[in-house]
Design an enzyme around this catalytic site. Structure first.
Site, PDB file in Angstrom:
ATOM      1  N   CYS A  91     -35.621-109.027 -39.451  1.00 51.49           N
ATOM      2  CA  CYS A  91     -36.866-108.390 -38.990  1.00 51.49           C
ATOM      3  C   CYS A  91     -36.744-107.585 -37.700  1.00 51.49           C
ATOM      4  O   CYS A  91     -37.692-106.885 -37.326  1.00 51.49           O
ATOM      5  CB  CYS A  91     -37.989-109.399 -38.792  1.00 51.49           C
ATOM      6  SG  CYS A  91     -38.273-110.469 -40.189  1.00 51.49           S
ATOM      7  N   ASP A  92     -35.639-107.675 -36.996  1.00 54.55           N
ATOM      8  CA  ASP A  92     -35.556-106.979 -35.702  1.00 54.55           C
ATOM      9  C   ASP A  92     -34.127-106.512 -35.404  1.00 54.55           C
ATOM     10  O   ASP A  92     -33.601-106.768 -34.319  1.00 54.55           O
ATOM     11  CB  ASP A  92     -36.061-107.905 -34.594  1.00 54.55           C
ATOM     12  CG  ASP A  92     -36.430-107.151 -33.318  1.00 54.55           C
ATOM     13  OD1 ASP A  92     -36.577-105.908 -33.385  1.00 54.55           O
ATOM     14  OD2 ASP A  92     -36.564-107.790 -32.265  1.00 54.55           O
ATOM     15  N   ILE A  93     -33.511-105.843 -36.354  1.00 55.31           N
ATOM     16  CA  ILE A  93     -32.152-105.325 -36.156  1.00 55.31           C
ATOM     17  C   ILE A  93     -32.187-104.132 -35.212  1.00 55.31           C
ATOM     18  O   ILE A  93     -32.896-103.149 -35.451  1.00 55.31           O
ATOM     19  CB  ILE A  93     -31.521-104.898 -37.497  1.00 55.31           C
ATOM     20  CG1 ILE A  93     -31.354-106.099 -38.417  1.00 55.31           C
ATOM     21  CG2 ILE A  93     -30.171-104.199 -37.269  1.00 55.31           C
ATOM     22  CD1 ILE A  93     -30.313-107.093 -37.958  1.00 55.31           C
ATOM     23  N   ARG A  94     -31.450-104.209 -34.139  1.00 53.71           N
ATOM     24  CA  ARG A  94     -31.294-103.125 -33.162  1.00 53.71           C
ATOM     25  C   ARG A  94     -30.119-103.475 -32.261  1.00 53.71           C
ATOM     26  O   ARG A  94     -29.687-104.644 -32.224  1.00 53.71           O
ATOM     27  CB  ARG A  94     -32.567-102.904 -32.354  1.00 53.71           C
ATOM     28  CG  ARG A  94     -33.162-104.142 -31.706  1.00 53.71           C
ATOM     29  CD  ARG A  94     -34.552-103.841 -31.169  1.00 53.71           C
ATOM     30  NE  ARG A  94     -35.297-105.048 -30.852  1.00 53.71           N
ATOM     31  CZ  ARG A  94     -35.482-105.520 -29.620  1.00 53.71           C
ATOM     32  NH1 ARG A  94     -34.933-104.882 -28.579  1.00 53.71           N
ATOM     33  NH2 ARG A  94     -36.187-106.602 -29.408  1.00 53.71           N
TER      34      ARG A  94
ATOM     35  N   ASN B  16     -30.049-106.672 -30.160  1.00 45.11           N
ATOM     36  CA  ASN B  16     -29.945-107.946 -30.859  1.00 45.11           C
ATOM     37  C   ASN B  16     -28.623-108.119 -31.601  1.00 45.11           C
ATOM     38  O   ASN B  16     -28.505-108.993 -32.460  1.00 45.11           O
ATOM     39  CB  ASN B  16     -31.115-108.098 -31.831  1.00 45.11           C
ATOM     40  CG  ASN B  16     -32.424-108.336 -31.109  1.00 45.11           C
ATOM     41  OD1 ASN B  16     -32.439-108.780 -29.962  1.00 45.11           O
ATOM     42  ND2 ASN B  16     -33.531-108.014 -31.753  1.00 45.11           N
TER      43      ASN B  16
END
Length: 236
Positions: free
Chosen positions: A88-91, A94
């Protein structure tokens, strides 16, 4: 939110993969604040990219591909679990790195608990429209992160910048992989398995590195999606 966050931490602590940052548990401090206790690593991909821009020493293509492969393997593990997990928060922030540049995904599930942790620059179109989460949501964000890794250009949400970032990917095969990960319609995106297969093909077949007449296309064999190399037709 506190109990929900704690439940998420407990669930993440049960995940074990070499490319997932390990969560050991949680601790409650004053005022009922819950702190996750997790593996400490060297830094994040975001730190590396910022340092590279400041000193002009960019990652080699091999290092970029190794990091990409690590992240895709970690995502594939999450998506293949019996109770499927979407990150939900791939960047870049992270994606944590070890001293020998092995990548590990971190902060699993936090974006699913609260909108305040979302970074708009990496959010997929359907996520911005509050549609149900699917593995394709992670695929889009990973494709955008790969573009940033391959080009050194910061991803932003501004109109037209995502398209410009994609076009800046010089390697023709990697361009095709990223572009098929970033289709606006999530049902058209290739899977993590397909993206991983494509990246591994580039790593194992250096002859294709300088061959712009080869492109990846999505096809179906016995109902399963696969990535295939074909010659670029004149009317492409």
């Amino acid at each position: 939110m506190g109990s929900l966050f704690q439940s998420e931490i407990v669930r993440c602590a049960k995940l074990h993969h070499e490319h997932i940052a390990h969560v050991y548990g949680f601790n409650r401090v004053k005022n009922g604040v819950t702190i996750a206790i997790m593996e400490v690593l060297q830094g994040s991909l975001s730190d590396v990219l910022l340092a590279a821009q400041s000193c002009g020493q960019y990652l080699t293509l091999r290092e970029q591909l190794d990091i990409t492969q690590d992240c895709l393997e970690g995502l594939n593990y999450l998506h293949q679990l019996p109770h499927q997990v979407c990150h939900c928060d791939i960047r870049p922030t992270n994606i944590l790195l070890t001293a020998d540049m092995k990548a590990k995904l971190s902060d699993l599930g936090e974006a699913r608990l609260t909108d305040q942790v979302l970074v708009r620059d990496y959010v997929s179109p359907e996520r911005g429209e509050h549609r149900p989460l699917t593995p394709a949501t992670d695929v889009f964000s990973m494709g955008l992160t790969m573009c940033e890794l391959f080009t050194g250009i910061k991803a932003t949400y501004k109109l037209g910048t995502r398209e410009a970032l994609l076009k800046a990917v010089e390697h023709s095969v990697l361009y095709d992989i990223c572009s098929q990960m970033m289709f606006r319609t999530y049902t058209m995106r290739i899977s993590v398995v397909d993206a991983l297969r494509g990246v591994e093909h580039v790593m194992d077949t250096p002859d294709y590195w300088n061959c712009p007449s080869k492109r990846f296309v999505k096809g179906k064999v016995n109902g399963a999606v696969q990535v295939t190399l074909i010659d670029k037709p004149d009317a492409w």
